[in-house]
Design a protein around this motif. Sequence first.
Motif, short mmCIF file in Angstrom:
data_model
loop_
_atom_site.label_atom_id
_atom_site.label_comp_id
_atom_site.label_asym_id
_atom_site.label_seq_id
_atom_site.Cartn_x
_atom_site.Cartn_y
_atom_site.Cartn_z
N UNK A 158 0.85 -1.19 0.00
CA UNK A 158 0.00 0.00 0.00
C UNK A 158 0.88 1.24 0.00
N UNK A 159 0.33 2.39 -0.37
CA UNK A 159 1.12 3.64 -0.39
C UNK A 159 1.68 3.95 1.01
N UNK A 160 2.68 4.80 1.04
CA UNK A 160 3.39 5.09 2.29
C UNK A 160 2.47 5.66 3.36
N UNK A 161 1.60 6.61 2.98
CA UNK A 161 0.71 7.22 3.97
C UNK A 161 -0.19 6.17 4.61
N UNK A 162 -0.81 5.34 3.80
CA UNK A 162 -1.70 4.30 4.33
C UNK A 162 -0.91 3.24 5.10
N UNK A 163 0.36 3.05 4.69
CA UNK A 163 1.18 2.05 5.37
C UNK A 163 1.36 2.40 6.86
#
Length: 485
Positions: free
Chosen positions: A132-137
Amino acid sequence: MTLAAPHASARGGRPLIETRPLRYPDTADEATMARRGWWLVVLNALIPGSAQVLAGNRRLGRFGLGATLSGWLLVLIGAGLALFGRGALVWLVVGPLSWFVLTLVQVLLIGYAILWVVLTIDALRLVRLIRVPTVSRWALPVASVLVLSLAASGAVYGSTVAASSRGAIGSIFGGGGPSLPPSDGYYNILLLGADSGDGRDSMRFDSISVVSVNAESGAVTITGIPRELPNAPFSEGSPMQELYPNGFEGHSSRTCGWNPWMNHIRNAAEVCREDHGTGLYPDAAKHDSAPGIEATKDAAEGALGIEIPYYVFVDMDAFAELIDALGGVDIEVTERLPKGGGPGDTGRPVEEWATGWIEPGMQHMDGDTAQWYARSRYTTSDWDRMKRQRQLQVAILDQFTPENVVARFNEIAAAGTALVETDLPQDKLPEFFGLVMKAKEQKVAQIELTPESGVDEHEPDYARIRDMIQQTLHPPTQTPATDGS
């Protein structure tokens, strides 16, 4: 032979990532993986177990989903009983089966909290954070932990409430006397407060009252008995009546209740006897009582002319804890009262020993202030102190609202365990709880056996006192007048 396309279904060849993206996602699409991750986290928060059913181990998911639905069902049943079957709910919580019920509730809550931890960790595994993208990670685990913390802390708090309830009920109502029906329509309970401060030769009951609860309406009448009420007669058949057929006359030894007052009866019946009163009241200990308490019961019965099968003993040294646990009490103070002082300060200027003052006016008192409000007597009289104690009892009763008890249950249970001793049988608690709820809707009637009510403090007329009690508890019914037509 042609091989099926990647992620193709065995039937018809449709890509599974189109029809079941939660279970078979396109891991190369970060936006899709992010949406999938949030769906799994939200599902795990709202319906624990559903994330596993849709995207993971179905056996674990079905178990979690079953536990969740069962929990919701139990909550709905509990809410329904609270609204429409309060008597049955109280019977389950404080009745004879309370130990089993509360233990089961505690185990289920702890077990569900552990299960939710397992489901949350597994849901994060299913999210595949690396895809998943960094923010959601970072956001997905944080959101999951926050929701889990709230849910788990609620379950743990519920389990501690169940444990506190079980401990308090077992400690306070572990034995108790025989379960008896109401006497003449009332449950009469002797309420005793003991103050064993410095300078005392022994513990004496400095606050004595009888709480009469109407077994039908729940109406409460509190009769205040002066601690210095002299020559109290004992009830018919009492062991103390054989020793004092003409009323309590005190004891020959100064340290053994030399005054003929109510608060010296305990010493004469228990403290100053070689057998500590077991010869007079051999069954007292078996019923969570004591000879001195039973003797005081018999004196209160003889003085008031009513049967008093039960007692509640309040340790005044721990009294402040209950007030603080309830969040304080509201009292209207009519005169300035000092804090501090003791028997050795009698005759000394109050400024020399007062540690503080309770000012007139409406006050919200903490435990320490309320304790001194109930104790203070060196600048007033015992009669004034009795009135303040009764005022405080009513204020405490007002604080026992369902909302307050639920919000502060652990503190109240802990304070009650340290504060209260009683011989009330546990199987009476559901009935008494219902009566307390009825009592809160009515004004508490009060009787004070003081000169203001016509009671001679030196030579009380016990026949008149008994008649006063009967007139209050059983007022004469008004018969309709006839016009003679």
